[in-house]
Design a protein around this motif. Sequence first.
Motif, PDB file in Angstrom:
ATOM      1  N   UNK A 299       0.802  -1.328  -0.176  1.00 60.92           N
ATOM      2  CA  UNK A 299      -0.110   0.052   0.117  1.00 60.92           C
ATOM      3  C   UNK A 299       0.768   1.216   0.070  1.00 60.92           C
ATOM      4  N   UNK A 300       2.008   1.040   0.688  1.00 62.61           N
ATOM      5  CA  UNK A 300       2.994   2.186   0.636  1.00 62.61           C
ATOM      6  C   UNK A 300       3.545   2.529  -0.753  1.00 62.61           C
ATOM      7  N   UNK A 301       3.851   1.362  -1.410  1.00 62.91           N
ATOM      8  CA  UNK A 301       4.273   1.300  -2.899  1.00 62.91           C
ATOM      9  C   UNK A 301       3.231   1.985  -4.035  1.00 62.91           C
ATOM     10  N   UNK A 302       2.118   1.725  -3.580  1.00 66.56           N
ATOM     11  CA  UNK A 302       0.944   1.986  -4.517  1.00 66.56           C
ATOM     12  C   UNK A 302       0.358   3.627  -4.184  1.00 66.56           C
ATOM     13  N   UNK A 303       1.148   4.254  -3.081  1.00 60.69           N
ATOM     14  CA  UNK A 303       0.844   5.580  -2.980  1.00 60.69           C
ATOM     15  C   UNK A 303      -0.320   5.818  -1.975  1.00 60.69           C
TER      16      UNK A 303
END
Length: 436
Positions: free
Chosen positions: A429-433
């Motif tokens: 979820x961090x990678x996806x923003x």
Amino acid sequence: MTARFRALMGACAVAALSSAAGAETITVATVNNGDMIRMQGLMSEFNAQHPDITVEWVTLEENVLRQKVTTDIATKGGQFDVLTIGTYEVPIWGKQGWLVSLNDLPPEYDADDILPAIRNGLTVDGELYAAPFYGESSMIMYRKDLMEKAGLTMPDAPTWDFVKEAAQKMTDKDAEVYGICLRGKAGWGENMAFLTAMANSYGARWFDENWQPQFDGEAWKATLTDYLDMMTNYGPPGASNNGFNENLALFQQGKCGMWIDATVAASFVTNPEESTVADKVGFALAPDTGKGKRANWLWAWNLAIPAGSQKVDAAKQFIAWATSKDYAELVASKEGWANVPPGTRISLYENPEYQKVPFAKMTLDSINAADPTHPAVDPVPYVGVQFVAIPEFQGIGTAVGQQFSAALAGSMSAEQALQAAQQFTTREMTRAGYIK
């Protein structure tokens, strides 16, 4: 042979060639469940009405189907003209322009007759992007004879505490009867469909309002612990490999005291030609813990047309036939009202003949009880009852499902599975923003 007869025969041959040249073949990708298999056995009816359309079927197991149609539509592969997809994919793919609008289906199709709970999930900005073949929620299917033998009476709206007690008392491993059968096969639409709905009823949620994963909370711990306890002590062996079809077979063979799963299974467990316990099955709402949410989901298997299809008109004719009121009448005439694809049309539940089906009311009540816009006890930033309607969920949900399936198989503890789920989901979820 007269000249006139030869000329007539020649004209017929030309007409036949012209008709053959005009015939179109459409390829339909679908799931290997009973309702879709039944449709394939009724195709002579479609062929009689549409001799210019040939239908080729690609029938796949649920997880494989999802993988193949997702890859095909994302890469514009053009392999299929009609896709069988779920309530999860339709709004995401419709918004991305990957599906053809079905707003122009003929007036006699009567799209306004589709149950609002189902239709709303298939509509984006006023455009209907898929037609529901059947709709479902989830409920408890149980053996009335075993419940009576255990000295218990199933309430219409049971709690999880009652289900746990009943699972214990209904289990007889020497007779290969297991108190409860639940999905264990990894997949966002397999074990995680069940576990997410169960978690909702325990007060858990996938994400808080800031998209922070919640697997490190007490509610998820209670959910997974109770699930593993029930399945380890009162479930069938090898449960980590069991999805919908495997549990259906176990129930039909008389090996499950209770099965909490899709309402669409009701027609299969009560069919005496397929089920050894057909006359012993009762139904109840999915359980709760008193927090205001039941463990019932909302889903539909739908037919949709990928934007890359070169045979849109033929595909629409097939979809209009396969999801019509007339198709329901056809199934009823061949196999009885209990086997009509459920959960899609208002008129079906207003039909006095269908109202006689023992699971009809419980199915409708379960569908109406699910609220995709408010799926959890606490506020959430997403839509979806047993899934989160974001593109990333397909990968995340399956990865988390693999951790929980591994815990069921005994290769890790509940705590380890939840910790792994929290770390993986936070990273993705961090990678996806989503998480800043």
